[in-house]
Design a protein around this motif. Structure first.
Motif, PDB file in Angstrom:
ATOM      1  N   GLU A 130      -7.431  20.123 -53.401  1.00 27.34           N
ATOM      2  CA  GLU A 130      -6.906  19.042 -52.574  1.00 27.34           C
ATOM      3  C   GLU A 130      -7.648  17.730 -52.825  1.00 27.34           C
ATOM      4  O   GLU A 130      -7.042  16.651 -52.827  1.00 27.34           O
ATOM      5  N   SER A 131      -8.961  17.810 -53.053  1.00 31.10           N
ATOM      6  CA  SER A 131      -9.734  16.600 -53.346  1.00 31.10           C
ATOM      7  C   SER A 131      -9.293  15.983 -54.667  1.00 31.10           C
ATOM      8  O   SER A 131      -9.201  14.751 -54.793  1.00 31.10           O
ATOM      9  N   ALA A 132      -9.020  16.827 -55.656  1.00 32.55           N
ATOM     10  CA  ALA A 132      -8.531  16.322 -56.938  1.00 32.55           C
ATOM     11  C   ALA A 132      -7.163  15.665 -56.768  1.00 32.55           C
ATOM     12  O   ALA A 132      -6.887  14.604 -57.349  1.00 32.55           O
ATOM     13  N   ALA A 133      -6.300  16.285 -55.944  1.00 28.88           N
ATOM     14  CA  ALA A 133      -4.990  15.687 -55.679  1.00 28.88           C
ATOM     15  C   ALA A 133      -5.136  14.359 -54.942  1.00 28.88           C
ATOM     16  O   ALA A 133      -4.387  13.407 -55.198  1.00 28.88           O
ATOM     17  N   ASP A 134      -6.106  14.273 -54.036  1.00 24.71           N
ATOM     18  CA  ASP A 134      -6.369  13.014 -53.332  1.00 24.71           C
ATOM     19  C   ASP A 134      -6.756  11.915 -54.312  1.00 24.71           C
ATOM     20  O   ASP A 134      -6.271  10.771 -54.222  1.00 24.71           O
ATOM     21  N   MET A 136      -6.142  11.784 -57.579  1.00 23.57           N
ATOM     22  CA  MET A 136      -4.976  11.473 -58.393  1.00 23.57           C
ATOM     23  C   MET A 136      -4.013  10.576 -57.641  1.00 23.57           C
ATOM     24  O   MET A 136      -3.484   9.590 -58.181  1.00 23.57           O
ATOM     25  N   GLN A 137      -3.805  10.871 -56.360  1.00 21.70           N
ATOM     26  CA  GLN A 137      -2.888  10.093 -55.533  1.00 21.70           C
ATOM     27  C   GLN A 137      -3.395   8.664 -55.328  1.00 21.70           C
ATOM     28  O   GLN A 137      -2.616   7.713 -55.326  1.00 21.70           O
ATOM     29  N   GLU A 138      -4.695   8.513 -55.172  1.00 25.22           N
ATOM     30  CA  GLU A 138      -5.270   7.178 -55.016  1.00 25.22           C
ATOM     31  C   GLU A 138      -5.086   6.363 -56.297  1.00 25.22           C
ATOM     32  O   GLU A 138      -4.800   5.153 -56.235  1.00 25.22           O
ATOM     33  N   ALA A 139      -5.229   7.006 -57.444  1.00 26.71           N
ATOM     34  CA  ALA A 139      -4.999   6.316 -58.718  1.00 26.71           C
ATOM     35  C   ALA A 139      -3.543   5.882 -58.836  1.00 26.71           C
ATOM     36  O   ALA A 139      -3.237   4.771 -59.308  1.00 26.71           O
ATOM     37  N   MET A 149       4.603  -2.110 -55.538  1.00 24.68           N
ATOM     38  CA  MET A 149       5.171  -0.919 -54.910  1.00 24.68           C
ATOM     39  C   MET A 149       4.146  -0.234 -54.011  1.00 24.68           C
ATOM     40  O   MET A 149       2.934  -0.427 -54.152  1.00 24.68           O
ATOM     41  N   LYS A 150       4.640   0.607 -53.105  1.00 20.19           N
ATOM     42  CA  LYS A 150       3.812   1.456 -52.271  1.00 20.19           C
ATOM     43  C   LYS A 150       4.174   2.913 -52.545  1.00 20.19           C
ATOM     44  O   LYS A 150       5.157   3.199 -53.243  1.00 20.19           O
ATOM     45  N   ILE A 151       3.386   3.824 -52.009  1.00 21.50           N
ATOM     46  CA  ILE A 151       3.679   5.240 -52.189  1.00 21.50           C
ATOM     47  C   ILE A 151       3.735   5.942 -50.836  1.00 21.50           C
ATOM     48  O   ILE A 151       3.194   5.467 -49.837  1.00 21.50           O
TER      49      ILE A 151
END
Length: 227
Positions: A130-134, A136-139, A149-151
């Motif tokens: 989950e930390s890795a996904a966090d 990646m998501q921040e990038a 754009m926003k996400i």
């Protein structure tokens, strides 16, 4: 876009891992905190997580059927997820894994009868993924912002009514699969400590907390998460 993270970048602290195990702050017994510290230190030197995402500038949303069409592949995400993505103009599909090692350690410990050790490995693997996904998501958020754009938050097959079988559709967009994740016939990921899903992108989307009050999955790992 591909990412590689060392466990040292991802591992939560002892108190945070103990909290995931159900302990209130400061209440975890010393044998548990010592075990968490020891296994965390062990994995720091060898663990590596990987993540990747693929961007799609144009998607088609069907408000009646609550589906999202990405390059001819239709995802039946169901109402809860669709409501969060309804203003999206594009999307990112992603996959992410904590790697094989932590899951193998967990299974070995369980098989040998050391259930606590196996459980701690399991918790560490989940939190690292989950930390890795966090990260990646921040990038992705930064990349999207550079284009105005926003996400949205991220959403995964198997949650909020979205059929886990649609993992097969999602993984069809990752033929090279830098993360090395495979799927069983029943769409379970291997390594187990892996995350996949979809993130909406657009000028009018919002990044909102998970809508747990609208979902009846009491075992969801995102229940109660603020992000």
């Amino acid at each position: 876009m591909r990412f590689s993270y060392k466990y040292s970048e991802l591992l939560p602290g002892i108190d945070a891992l103990a909290a995931v195990m159900g302990y209130q702050p400061g209440t975890a017994p010393e044998p548990v905190t010592d075990l968490i510290a020891g296994l965390s230190q062990e994995l720091l030197t060898s663990g590596e997580a990987r993540a990747e995402y693929a961007l799609f500038d144009h998607i088609t949303l069907d408000t009646f059927n609550k589906t999202i069409d990405i390059e001819g592949v239709v995802f039946n995400v169901k109402p809860i997820v669709f409501n969060q993505l309804r203003h999206a103009e594009g999307a990112a599909l992603f996959i992410c894994t904590a790697g094989r090692e932590v899951g193998e350690h967990s299974r070995k410990s369980m098989k040998e009868g050391d259930l606590l050790r196996g459980y701690v490995y399991d918790v560490i693997g989940s939190e690292v993924a989950e930390s890795a996904a966090d990260k990646m998501q921040e990038a992705l958020k930064i990349t999207a912002a550079s284009s105005g754009m926003k996400i949205t938050n991220r959403f995964s097959p198997g949650y909020c009514g979205w059929d886990v079988a649609e993992q097969h559709n999602l993984f069809s967009f990752f033929p090279d699969n830098y993360c090395g994740i495979t799927l069983t016939d029943s769409a379970l990921m291997n390594p187990v400590k892996s995350v996949s899903g979809l993130i909406g992108i657009g000028r009018k989307v919002n990044y909102e907390p998970y809508q747990c009050h609208k979902c009846d999955d009491r075992n969801c790992i995102y229940r109660g998460r603020k992000t």
